[in-house]
Design a protein around this motif. Sequence first.
Motif, short mmCIF file in Angstrom:
data_model
loop_
_atom_site.label_atom_id
_atom_site.label_comp_id
_atom_site.label_asym_id
_atom_site.label_seq_id
_atom_site.Cartn_x
_atom_site.Cartn_y
_atom_site.Cartn_z
N ARG A 21 6.92 9.63 -0.44
CA ARG A 21 6.06 8.49 -0.73
C ARG A 21 6.40 7.35 0.23
O ARG A 21 7.57 6.98 0.35
N VAL A 22 5.38 6.82 0.90
CA VAL A 22 5.58 5.76 1.89
C VAL A 22 4.99 4.47 1.33
O VAL A 22 3.84 4.43 0.91
N ARG A 23 5.80 3.44 1.35
CA ARG A 23 5.40 2.12 0.84
C ARG A 23 5.28 1.17 2.02
O ARG A 23 6.28 0.87 2.69
N LEU A 24 4.08 0.69 2.30
CA LEU A 24 3.78 -0.12 3.47
C LEU A 24 3.50 -1.55 3.01
O LEU A 24 2.54 -1.80 2.29
N LEU A 25 4.34 -2.49 3.47
CA LEU A 25 4.20 -3.89 3.07
C LEU A 25 3.31 -4.68 4.01
O LEU A 25 2.61 -5.57 3.59
N GLY A 26 3.37 -4.37 5.30
CA GLY A 26 2.57 -5.11 6.25
C GLY A 26 3.34 -5.34 7.54
O GLY A 26 4.51 -4.97 7.67
N SER B 35 0.86 -1.18 0.00
CA SER B 35 0.00 0.00 0.00
C SER B 35 0.90 1.23 0.00
O SER B 35 1.83 1.31 0.79
N THR B 36 0.61 2.17 -0.89
CA THR B 36 1.46 3.36 -1.05
C THR B 36 0.64 4.61 -0.83
O THR B 36 -0.47 4.75 -1.36
N CYS B 37 1.16 5.53 -0.04
CA CYS B 37 0.52 6.81 0.19
C CYS B 37 1.56 7.92 0.05
O CYS B 37 2.77 7.67 0.15
N THR B 38 1.10 9.13 -0.18
CA THR B 38 1.98 10.28 -0.39
C THR B 38 1.78 11.29 0.73
O THR B 38 0.64 11.61 1.09
#
Length: 613
Positions: free
Chosen positions: A305-310, A219-222
């Motif tokens: 940009r933040v990339r969240l794997l879990g 999941s990616t958010c800015t």
Amino acid sequence: MTPATTRHPVELRYATTSDVDTRPEASRVLLALEGSRGTVGVRGKVREPALFRDALAATLGILASDLRYQGRDRTAYLAYLMKQGKRATAQIWEAQKAFLDASLQTEEQKDTVLDPVLTVDPDQVSLEVFSRDESAYARLAFDSALFEGREAAHGSTFLDVPKDLMAKVDRLRTYVPLSLEAHVALPAQEARAPRNVEVPHAWLRGFLQVQSAATLPASTCTLAPIDLYNLLFALRTRKAKTAPRALRFELIPGAVPRLIIEPWELVLECHASVYTGTVPAVVRTFGRQRLAALARLLPHAQNIRVRLLGPGLPVFWAVDLGQATLTLALTGWTESGWSSAAAFDVLMPRAVPDGLPERLRQRLRTEGPLSFEALAAQAGAPKDAVRAALQLECLRGRLLYDIAQETYRPRELMPTPVDEATLRYGNEREARAHRLLGDGGPGAGEVKVTKVHEVVGEGTRIQGEVVDREAVRSFFPSFTLDLEGRVKEASCGCPHFRRSALREGPCEHMLALRLAQTRQRAEQEALRQTPEGRQRITAETRAYVRREPSGQEQVYRVSLDGKVVAVEWGPRQGASRQQKLWFDTDAEARTAYFSRLESLAAEGYIDAAASMM
């Protein structure tokens, strides 16, 4: 020799030492590169000295960071006690001094790590570093447009970083013209003696698996720079003395992300673009204090940009600096959280068709950086196989995934590919745990998860049964995962646990139970989306959250246990209400359970069960 003690020998040949030449009329950064990899280098005048200085200093700071606990040297205190006539004999003093000397020598050997990796590509120059405590990975990439009159020889090699280099970089003045020279070849009389480095496989394993994790769906958010500033300011002015200490992301499609800082439940509304994902999610991350390394980049940041794997997996923060990008990965594994072995299990690729990794790597060499979709379109293999092949090449050190540009790039970490089999397990006990699970090799056993109990405010209690055919008996391991993913209150009847408990790490039965529980949970998540899969669920607990306009967060915890459905609801910080419903059959309870979950989702509640593990 176990994987934990195995070391990867590397010989480094540097002609000179990296240095910074500062003069009133001009400054120059001289970077010494390792010479056994052929001609690699870059030179040119830096167009933005302030950006170059701050980004390089921040990256070198991440390289030098070590957040592990440092024990105190009590030798001087014992000597003081001896002078006062206290009960501190000379024998105690000498014994402790000898112990400290041996410990420091062992620590120096254990802390041996690879030098940073510098890669020169046609479109950018990148520097990769990995902290000594394996808590942070950073990749700094400078665009070619940052250098005026750029001259480059493409390739990858190691970079010499003396202890005082960061201090010298920090003293650069931005009003003075600045140039960069990174090269290998120098006159023979200036050559230094080769340096032999034995890198622990545990460190190399973490370095490569961080990059392997970048290839996984996420999941990616800015975020806007002001959001990062608010977060760092809140962390700098507060100190959490009790758990939990997570940074929680609330992602709702069509709405801006929210950052919640635990344990104060401080809500930070973000100011960048809305979340474009299709499924709402709540993701808890740890290691937030390490984000202080990004503070120096705030004047140059354009977006983050933040990339969240879990849960348990690395979190990637990609900071866009205009003509540069810094990608910071905060790992989910720590010395106190050995349950991260389950996260490493996720990072290992599954079956890979023969020849596919080599074809993909050759295409990247020919065509340059490519996205996953572009690679999968002409690979002639299913997307899952292509992703596994790319993940395997990242583990071998031959490719890396550029998160900022969302492309794969060729990059040879070593002259020869790293054998991924040597990185598969962290130690011999972890290898035995996988054999107990039937992952190959002799000694296969049987692992059952008998109970998973959610303890509100404390964590998750996991109990199981492990049939160890080599020991010709069964063991019943159990442990509790606290709210930060660390293990406490563990127990097992095996000789290893009876002898040393957790002082020497978990036994293979605890590791096998943790792996089995993680795999079982992943299978349930996939099965519960189908009617057939739901019929197999007899016990589970889900948490749903919703934030009210007032800012207060409402939490619903719904549990299914056979014929009983239990519901607990209320504000996160406050008293809650409880309700239990008994049914005549398991099928009726299951129907009521999923109906309650669907109604909560329709009311705007977000499934946050995954973030609690």
